[in-house]
Design a protein around this motif. Structure first.
Motif, mmCIF file in Angstrom:
data_model
loop_
_atom_site.group_PDB
_atom_site.id
_atom_site.type_symbol
_atom_site.label_atom_id
_atom_site.label_comp_id
_atom_site.label_asym_id
_atom_site.label_seq_id
_atom_site.Cartn_x
_atom_site.Cartn_y
_atom_site.Cartn_z
ATOM 1 N N THR A 1 -61.918 28.701 -24.378
ATOM 2 C CA THR A 1 -62.272 29.291 -23.393
ATOM 3 C C THR A 1 -60.641 29.458 -22.542
ATOM 4 O OG1 THR A 1 -62.679 27.004 -22.131
ATOM 5 C CG2 THR A 1 -64.856 28.616 -22.430
ATOM 6 N N ASP A 2 -60.551 30.115 -21.673
ATOM 7 C CA ASP A 2 -59.355 30.809 -20.718
ATOM 8 C C ASP A 2 -59.352 29.853 -19.472
ATOM 9 O OD1 ASP A 2 -61.429 31.895 -19.717
ATOM 10 O OD2 ASP A 2 -59.938 34.032 -19.774
ATOM 11 N N GLN A 3 -60.574 28.735 -19.339
ATOM 12 C CA GLN A 3 -60.801 28.430 -18.204
ATOM 13 C C GLN A 3 -59.137 27.201 -17.850
ATOM 14 O OE1 GLN A 3 -63.207 26.843 -15.897
ATOM 15 N NE2 GLN A 3 -64.472 29.265 -16.558
ATOM 16 N N LEU A 4 -58.812 27.201 -17.063
ATOM 17 C CA LEU A 4 -57.235 26.862 -16.817
ATOM 18 C C LEU A 4 -57.847 25.135 -16.406
ATOM 19 C CD1 LEU A 4 -55.878 29.131 -13.968
ATOM 20 C CD2 LEU A 4 -54.928 28.553 -16.881
ATOM 21 N N TYR A 5 -58.855 24.806 -15.718
ATOM 22 C CA TYR A 5 -59.577 23.636 -15.878
ATOM 23 C C TYR A 5 -59.985 23.195 -16.725
ATOM 24 C CZ TYR A 5 -59.817 25.619 -11.413
ATOM 25 O OH TYR A 5 -59.276 27.010 -9.993
ATOM 26 N N GLY A 6 -59.694 23.709 -18.017
ATOM 27 C CA GLY A 6 -60.291 23.039 -19.174
ATOM 28 C C GLY A 6 -59.315 21.559 -20.098
ATOM 29 N N ALA A 7 -58.416 21.903 -19.022
ATOM 30 C CA ALA A 7 -57.200 21.054 -19.307
ATOM 31 C C ALA A 7 -57.687 19.024 -18.827
ATOM 32 C CB ALA A 7 -55.839 21.017 -18.190
ATOM 33 N N GLN A 8 -58.390 18.917 -18.193
ATOM 34 C CA GLN A 8 -59.633 17.755 -17.967
ATOM 35 C C GLN A 8 -60.119 17.447 -19.582
ATOM 36 O OE1 GLN A 8 -62.294 17.525 -14.633
ATOM 37 N NE2 GLN A 8 -61.032 16.024 -13.844
ATOM 38 N N MET A 9 -61.203 17.833 -19.639
ATOM 39 C CA MET A 9 -61.795 17.440 -21.058
ATOM 40 C C MET A 9 -60.960 17.296 -22.057
ATOM 41 S SD MET A 9 -64.970 18.227 -22.157
ATOM 42 C CE MET A 9 -65.830 18.106 -23.669
ATOM 43 N N ALA A 10 -59.591 18.178 -22.041
ATOM 44 C CA ALA A 10 -58.975 17.983 -23.088
ATOM 45 C C ALA A 10 -57.753 16.319 -23.114
ATOM 46 C CB ALA A 10 -58.162 18.571 -23.310
ATOM 47 N N LEU A 11 -57.610 16.318 -22.622
ATOM 48 C CA LEU A 11 -56.717 15.047 -21.955
ATOM 49 C C LEU A 11 -57.757 14.064 -22.333
ATOM 50 C CD1 LEU A 11 -54.046 14.070 -21.134
ATOM 51 C CD2 LEU A 11 -55.013 13.684 -19.379
ATOM 52 N N TYR A 12 -59.188 13.814 -21.908
ATOM 53 C CA TYR A 12 -60.441 13.193 -22.040
ATOM 54 C C TYR A 12 -60.528 12.981 -23.199
ATOM 55 C CZ TYR A 12 -64.076 10.410 -20.418
ATOM 56 O OH TYR A 12 -65.414 9.932 -20.682
ATOM 57 N N GLU A 13 -60.393 13.819 -23.872
ATOM 58 C CA GLU A 13 -60.952 13.257 -25.262
ATOM 59 C C GLU A 13 -59.340 13.077 -25.798
ATOM 60 O OE1 GLU A 13 -63.924 16.747 -26.384
ATOM 61 O OE2 GLU A 13 -62.003 17.673 -25.690
ATOM 62 N N SER A 14 -59.365 13.858 -25.857
ATOM 63 C CA SER A 14 -57.467 12.884 -26.430
ATOM 64 C C SER A 14 -57.311 11.970 -26.535
ATOM 65 C CB SER A 14 -56.491 13.319 -26.184
ATOM 66 O OG SER A 14 -56.434 14.845 -26.500
#
Length: 813
Positions: free
Chosen positions: A407-420
């Motif tokens: 997705t191009d959801q800018l807020y996807g960073a939160q999910m990305a960092l959490y998973e990492s």
């Protein structure tokens, strides 16, 4: 009186040092000051560890006595090495790692602020692993959570699925789709979940229901209600949420149906269907939701569970929001990589009063170590499982092949960092050994779901319809949970805790109770100039929130907080084109900005407060597209583009520019990331507002800051840079661009796809080939620096092994 010391080093090292020192001593007599002074060779002291003749307490690993004096020299007076009155040898980081003309010290390709870069270059680079005892949980839960939840075997508590609650998840909730109705509003006040059909009260979601051909087809929002024609020519149709549209249930193919429409006939245009109906819910695909696909879960349950709409239903023996935490019932061979290799001590009696005894697994890890709280699912998993729009607050969904769709959801960073972080080798299950504590509240899901369903209670008087107020309450409840269930907050008053606020104005509406903590944000507003809510959307305004809930803190404190890059959709095309490395001679546009420019332009945002007026002021001076009055900017120039017109190839235009504008929208925007990823020098125009890593990286090395009052002089300032300075900044952008990518998150997904589907898409192969430090690596480096340099750490007596030379440790008082 001299202290007697032994030096433990290899004879080869001694011989090398002696030879070099002798040679330089002779040469120094003749060539001084061409060669370095003998102080230069103090660096060799790192290769030998002094051992005191006083052997008492020789294994003491405390950090007492380490200090950094005002000259920048790290000393070890009174350190834990028990050397009597003789201090450890000193290393002068200023000598070993001098700053450049921009006051930067380069570490792993990035120009850092001098004091940060010196410590990272001298200390982070010399980190060794330490042994950490990881406790594998064996506690049981009552009635095994009744089959409606997952047992957290660290605490012995149930994490209940959507629609269930209670100590053993035995109580079923009734989550209505509608607010109470009235004669005027039979379906109640409008809410996203408003439903004239069957309401699944475990999730507050609307479906066709029994008696229809496709009972599990969503009847989302406007789908089930009457659509009235526009009230004026060219206007938009209006939905009447007081009147159900019974035609959605029709079996007459000549009327606009939905719940009984056969997809094959509809695709063949043999029957009509209601165009306002679609497939918004996650886990479904196709124009008529006829294909079941994977839902998006945190780390897709790590291969140890089933993703049920966003909530991980873990296999037996596993728990956690992503099923990544093994219990004593799991197979050691299946343990995640961040727990291996490990030496496991198995007690003789594995069963105690109904609980399996916890196992101790000794693993080797490098600091900093992060403990990730397993919060109740209302703060993360339930927000994913109950969302009404599949694209909300996630960075990916899945197509009919179950292949990843980014997705191009800018807020996807939160999910990305959490998973990492959940998959990081820096994660620990041993909270006593942890250096930091991450509290995973998904505020981007709270904000986007604030109107989703009545049970989120945004209409309560205390919130007054403000999403900011509702979100504050979620964070405060998470704080209440961790201080009642865990003992770790009070040891630092929360200073070692980390919270992520991903929405437009970051941590502006953080509850006062957690302000001591580290705030991860995209909006670094120090409030030094813009000391109020800057959003143009009233629902996110935090000004009305009372000080007894919010306190009087700024939105961002550069002494403790960190701005992280926004999520950007993995773009294989840009990687192939290598936009970040495009040379100066191919960048023909001198200054570039493309975006909404406010009310003076067609389709511009109508609010005068949008972008705090910054974009409007830039357009007034340099606009390259006529505004509503047909006027260009006062200082229009051929090599300058400032336009609201959507670009055919936005990335290509950025990559063809030397300087690119970075200005706010409603709070932060993703323009900094756009500029860096396409190799363009960012021009930051937002006073008192920090950009990603700006309190740690040396921005002067790769960016330009323009004061808002200097907007009329923007071009004069930029044209004053000579070609050498421009090439220097472009060169540094090329070195740091990967630090603005969530590469680790992308590669984790590629690995999951390979495990499930046996193949990797091209994007996965491309991102797997990137080797420079990304967002996660940069974040870990910042935490490592903070661990040994934040002043408050001196107040803690930490008897831990840090895997660092004594010279790198902070002194404890």
């Amino acid at each position: 009186m001299f202290a007697i010391q032994k030096w433990r080093c290899s004879w080869s090292t001694v011989a090398k040092v002696a030879s070099i020192v002798t040679l330089v001593s002779v040469v120094h007599l003749f060539l001084y000051p061409v060669v370095p002074s003998l102080d230069y060779f103090r660096q060799f002291q790192n290769f030998c560890v002094p051992m005191s003749m006083n052997t008492s307490n020789s294994n003491d690993k405390s950090t007492e006595g380490i200090q950094k004096n005002p000259t920048g020299i790290i000393s070890t007076e009174g350190s834990q090495s028990n050397l009597g009155t003789s201090p450890m040898p000193m290393i002068d980081l200023n000598v070993r790692f001098p700053h450049d003309l921009h006051n930067a010290v380069v570490y792993r390709g990035a120009p850092w602020k001098a004091e940060v870069g010196r410590w990272l270059a001298g200390c982070d680079s010399n980190t060794s692993a330490v042994k950490v005892v990881e406790q594998i949980g064996g506690k049981s839960c009552r009635n095994n959570c009744s089959g409606q939840g997952i047992c957290n075997r660290e605490l012995g508590q149930c994490r209940c699925f959507h629609g269930f609650t209670g100590e053993e998840c035995a109580e079923r909730q009734e989550l209505s789709c509608n607010y109470p109705g009235s004669k005027e509003q039979p379906f109640g006040n409008w809410v996203v979940s408003v439903c004239p059909a069957y309401c699944d009260t475990t999730r507050a979601m609307c479906f066709c229901g029994e008696g229809t051909k496709y009972p599990n087809r969503p009847v989302a929002e406007a789908c089930g209600f009457t659509i009235n024609p526009p009230s004026e020519p060219g206007g938009a149709p209006m939905t009447d949420f007081t009147k159900a549209d019974l035609d959605v249930f029709t079996i007459n193919g000549s009327r606009r149906g939905w719940c009984n429409v056969d997809p094959v006939e509809a695709y063949a245009s043999k029957v009509l269907f209601k165009e306002e109906c679609d497939c918004k819910y996650d886990g479904l695909w196709g124009r008529f939701c006829e294909v079941s696909v994977l839902s998006t879960c945190i780390n897709q349950c790590s291969g140890h569970g089933f993703c049920r709409g966003g909530f991980c239903q873990c296999d037996n023996g596993w728990f956690g929001a992503d099923c990544s935490v093994p219990s004593v019932m799991s197979s050691i061979r299946e343990w995640p990589l961040w727990l291996r290799p490990a030496q496991v001590n198995v007690p003789e009696n594995m069963n105690s009063r109904g609980n399996l005894v916890n196992l101790d697994a000794i693993a080797e890890k490098k600091r900093p170590l992060i403990y990730v709280y397993d919060l109740p699912p209302e703060f993360n998993s339930l927000l994913l499982e109950g969302r009404h729009f599949k694209l909300e607050c996630v960075n990916r969904i899945y197509d009919p092949r179950n292949a990843t769709v980014w997705t191009d959801q800018l807020y996807g960073a939160q999910m990305a960092l959490y998973e990492s972080m959940l998959a990081s080798p820096h994660r620990t299950l041993n909270a006593e050994e942890a250096d930091f504590f991450f509290v995973p509240v998904l505020d981007s899901c709270i904000i986007t779901r604030a109107d989703d369903a009545p049970h989120l209670s945004m209409q309560e008087h205390v919130h007054g319809g403000l999403r900011s107020s509702l979100t504050l309450e979620f964070y405060r409840k998470a704080y209440d949970h961790i201080i009642t269930q865990y003992p770790y907050w009070n040891r630092s008053s929360g200073k070692d805790h980390i919270w992520f606020f991903s929405w437009d104005e970051g941590a502006c509406y953080a509850p006062k109770e957690i302000w001591n903590s580290i705030m991860l944000v995209h909006w670094g507003n120090t409030n030094s100039k813009h000391n109020h809510s800057t959003t143009a959307y009233w629902g996110d305004n935090w000004d009305p929130i009372s000080s007894d809930r919010r306190g009087n803190h700024p939105c961002f404190d550069p002494d403790k907080d960190l701005v992280l890059p926004a999520w950007k959709q993995p773009d294989e095309g840009s990687l192939n084109a290598k936009h970040w490395s495009r040379p100066r001679e191919k960048r023909k546009t001198f200054f570039y900005f493309n975006g909404n420019l406010g009310p003076a332009y067609e389709n511009g945002r109508p609010e005068a407060t949008y972008s705090m007026g910054i974009r409007q002021n830039v357009a007034e001076e340099f606009g390259s597209t006529p505004n509503k009055e047909g006027k260009l900017g006062k200082q229009y120039a051929e090599d300058v583009i400032v336009t609201p017109l959507r670009a055919v190839n936005y990335h290509e235009e950025l990559a063809s520019s030397v300087f690119c504008g970075v200005m706010p929208g409603d709070g932060w925007s993703g323009r900094m990331e756009d500029s860096i990823l396409q190799g363009c020098i960012p021009v930051v125009i937002q006073d008192g507002i920090y950009l990603p890593y700006e309190n740690f990286l040396n921005y002067e090395s790769f960016a330009v800051r323009i004061r808002e009052d200097d907007i009329p002089n923007l071009l004069n300032i930029l044209r004053s840079f000579n070609e050498t300075e421009i090439e220097f900044k472009l060169g540094n952008v090329k070195k740091i661009w990967q630090r603005f990518l969530y590469r680790d998150s992308v590669v984790l997904e590629a690995e999951r796809q390979k495990a499930v589907r046996g193949s990797v898409e091209d994007w996965g192969l491309k991102f797997s080939q990137l080797i420079e430090d990304d967002v996660l690596a940069t974040f870990i480096q910042v935490l490592h620096y903070k661990l040994h340099n934040d002043p408050w750490r001196r107040e803690l007596l930490q008897k831990k092994e840090f895997g660092l030379p004594n010279e790198c440790l902070i002194r404890t008082e």
